[in-house]
Design an enzyme around this catalytic site. Structure first.
Site, PDB file in Angstrom:
ATOM      1  CB  THR A 119       4.402  -1.754  -4.312  1.00  0.00           C
ATOM      2  OG1 THR A 119       3.732  -3.009  -4.560  1.00  0.00           O
ATOM      3  CG2 THR A 119       5.935  -1.956  -5.488  1.00  0.00           C
ATOM      4  NE  ARG A 140       0.557 -11.505  -8.428  1.00  0.00           N
ATOM      5  CZ  ARG A 140       0.957 -10.378  -8.500  1.00  0.00           C
ATOM      6  NH1 ARG A 140       1.866  -9.870  -6.971  1.00  0.00           N
ATOM      7  NH2 ARG A 140       1.174  -9.287  -9.634  1.00  0.00           N
ATOM      8  N   GLY A 151       4.539 -11.283  -8.220  1.00  0.00           N
ATOM      9  CA  GLY A 151       4.613 -10.116  -9.185  1.00  0.00           C
ATOM     10  C   GLY A 151       5.238  -9.870  -9.856  1.00  0.00           C
ATOM     11  CG  ASP A 152       6.040  -5.399 -10.554  1.00  0.00           C
ATOM     12  OD1 ASP A 152       4.568  -6.115 -10.348  1.00  0.00           O
ATOM     13  OD2 ASP A 152       6.288  -4.242 -10.305  1.00  0.00           O
TER      14      ASP A 152
HETATM   15  C1  SD4 Z   1       2.241  -6.832  -7.854  1.00  0.00           C
HETATM   16  N1  SD4 Z   1       3.561  -4.379  -8.135  1.00  0.00           N
HETATM   17  O1  SD4 Z   1       2.621  -7.725  -6.926  1.00  0.00           O
HETATM   18  C2  SD4 Z   1       2.662  -5.319  -7.742  1.00  0.00           C
HETATM   19  C3  SD4 Z   1       1.680  -4.938  -6.498  1.00  0.00           C
HETATM   20  C4  SD4 Z   1       1.570  -3.500  -6.495  1.00  0.00           C
HETATM   21  O2  SD4 Z   1       0.233  -1.440  -7.001  1.00  0.00           O
HETATM   22  O3  SD4 Z   1       2.441  -2.645  -6.257  1.00  0.00           O
HETATM   23  N2  SD4 Z   1      -0.140  -3.198  -6.664  1.00  0.00           N
HETATM   24  O4  SD4 Z   1       2.416  -6.942  -8.192  1.00  0.00           O
END
Ligand code: SD4
Length: 332
Positions: A192, A220, A222-223
């Site tokens: 990311t 899904r 994520g953050d």
């Molecule tokens: C997530 N934080 O979708 C992101 C993915 C990511 O290292 O950063 N992976 O959870």
């Protein structure tokens, strides 16, 4: 110049005192303070930082900033480099799909005045950070999801594209033979992209964009697109961005936590370390996942910390773009 400020400056000059931010903040508003500090000291800006070794993305942002582009537009231009890079399988076009073969993207932006915009679970559009800015500017909302975000993108003139590349499709088809969900700890030093920029005026803005964890469940999120988790900033204090296992970042509202810790006096480094400490003390399974934070405060001090060795970040400072290894928690 206001009289009180004039008196303050005159007396400081008269006694040959070093100007401290505490003295300035007694009288001025934060934005006045900012301008005054910069007129009396060498301007340490612009600066740009981003997660991982995204050299070109950070250079793009740094270059834009040094030409006078404002922080938010520089951050969006920077992260777009990776959104468009089909060799990067964790952001934008070419991103790894969910377990059903759909590439779904999440992104958010936050501006210097506290405005923000986000899109989640978007299919078929590469530049989702720019789309998040459109949500911020041209809708009464902060976040749009899925179909609604895609219709909005089309209406705004964004080009619809196939984001699943031949390589990503092949890798997914291989994965389907032994479909185990096991997010990797560091994916070849890229993942990311979260970016924070401070422009020539000392204003902070940021962007965060991802295709999320590989082979996630359909739907899904994520953050990365969640304000406070993947990205948060307060232009009077500083900002933070995250990368890694999104579920853990969401549970601890990591980026918001870091900014609040800085507000209470911690350095960016100490704040990033505390945010990681909150995760590893609560989740005994931390050896199985990676999380990394980077942060910058109003003075331009930078911090970074992660769970496992291997995370690096980019720093554009004094016209130089550098890849810096982060300190980490798991030293045993
Ligand atoms: C997530 N934080 O979708 C992101 C993915 C990511 O290292 O950063 N992976 O959870």
């Amino acid at each position: 110049m206001k009289r009180r400020r004039f008196i303050k400056r005159a007396s400081l000059a008269g006694f040959g005192l070093a100007v401290s931010s505490t003295v300035v903040s007694c009288v001025d508003s934060p934005s006045e303070k900012n301008k005054n500090m910069m007129s009396m000291t060498k301007n340490p800006f612009p600066k740009a930082i981003c997660t991982w070794g995204f050299v070109n993305a950070n250079a793009k942002a740094g270059d834009a900033l040094s030409k006078g582009v404002k922080a938010l537009d520089a951050a969006i231009a920077g992260v777009a480099v990776e959104e468009e890079n089909i060799k990067n399988t964790t952001v934008g076009k070419g991103g790894t799909p969910d377990r059903e073969g759909n590439v779904t993207l999440d992104a958010c932006v936050m501006d210097t005045n506290g405005d923000c915009g986000a899109v989640v679970c978007v299919e078929g559009f590469t530049n989702v950070a720019a789309l998040a800015k459109k949500v911020m500017k041209d809708t009464p909302h902060v976040m749009l999801a899925g179909k609604g975000a895609e219709e909005f993108a089309l209406a705004q003139g964004f080009k619809k594209e196939e984001l699943l590349t031949e390589d990503s499709k092949k890798a997914w088809q291989e994965w389907l033979k032994f479909p185990e969900y096991k997010p990797l700890i560091n994916i070849e030093n890229h993942d990311t992209i979260g970016m924070l920029c401070i422009d020539n005026d000392g204003d902070i803005a940021g962007a965060c964009t991802t295709s999320g964890l590989s082979y996630k469940m359909k739907g899904r999120i994520g953050d990365s697109a969640v304000i406070g988790a993947g990205l948060f900033l307060d232009n009077d204090i500083g900002g933070a961005v995250a990368t890694g296992m999104g579920e853990e970042i969401l549970k601890t509202v990591g980026s918001f936590l870091i900014v609040e810790l800085m507000r209470n006096g911690m350095s960016p480094q100490a704040a990033c370390e505390e945010a990681i400490r909150r995760i590893v003390t609560k989740n005994k399974g931390y050896k199985e996942f990676q999380i990394a934070y980077i942060a910058i405060n109003k003075a331009g001090d930078i911090g970074a910390y992660c769970i496992h060795e291997g995370f690096t970040y980019m720093k554009y400072e004094d016209g130089k773009n550098e890849n810096v290894p982060s300190d980490y928690f798991n030293k045993v």
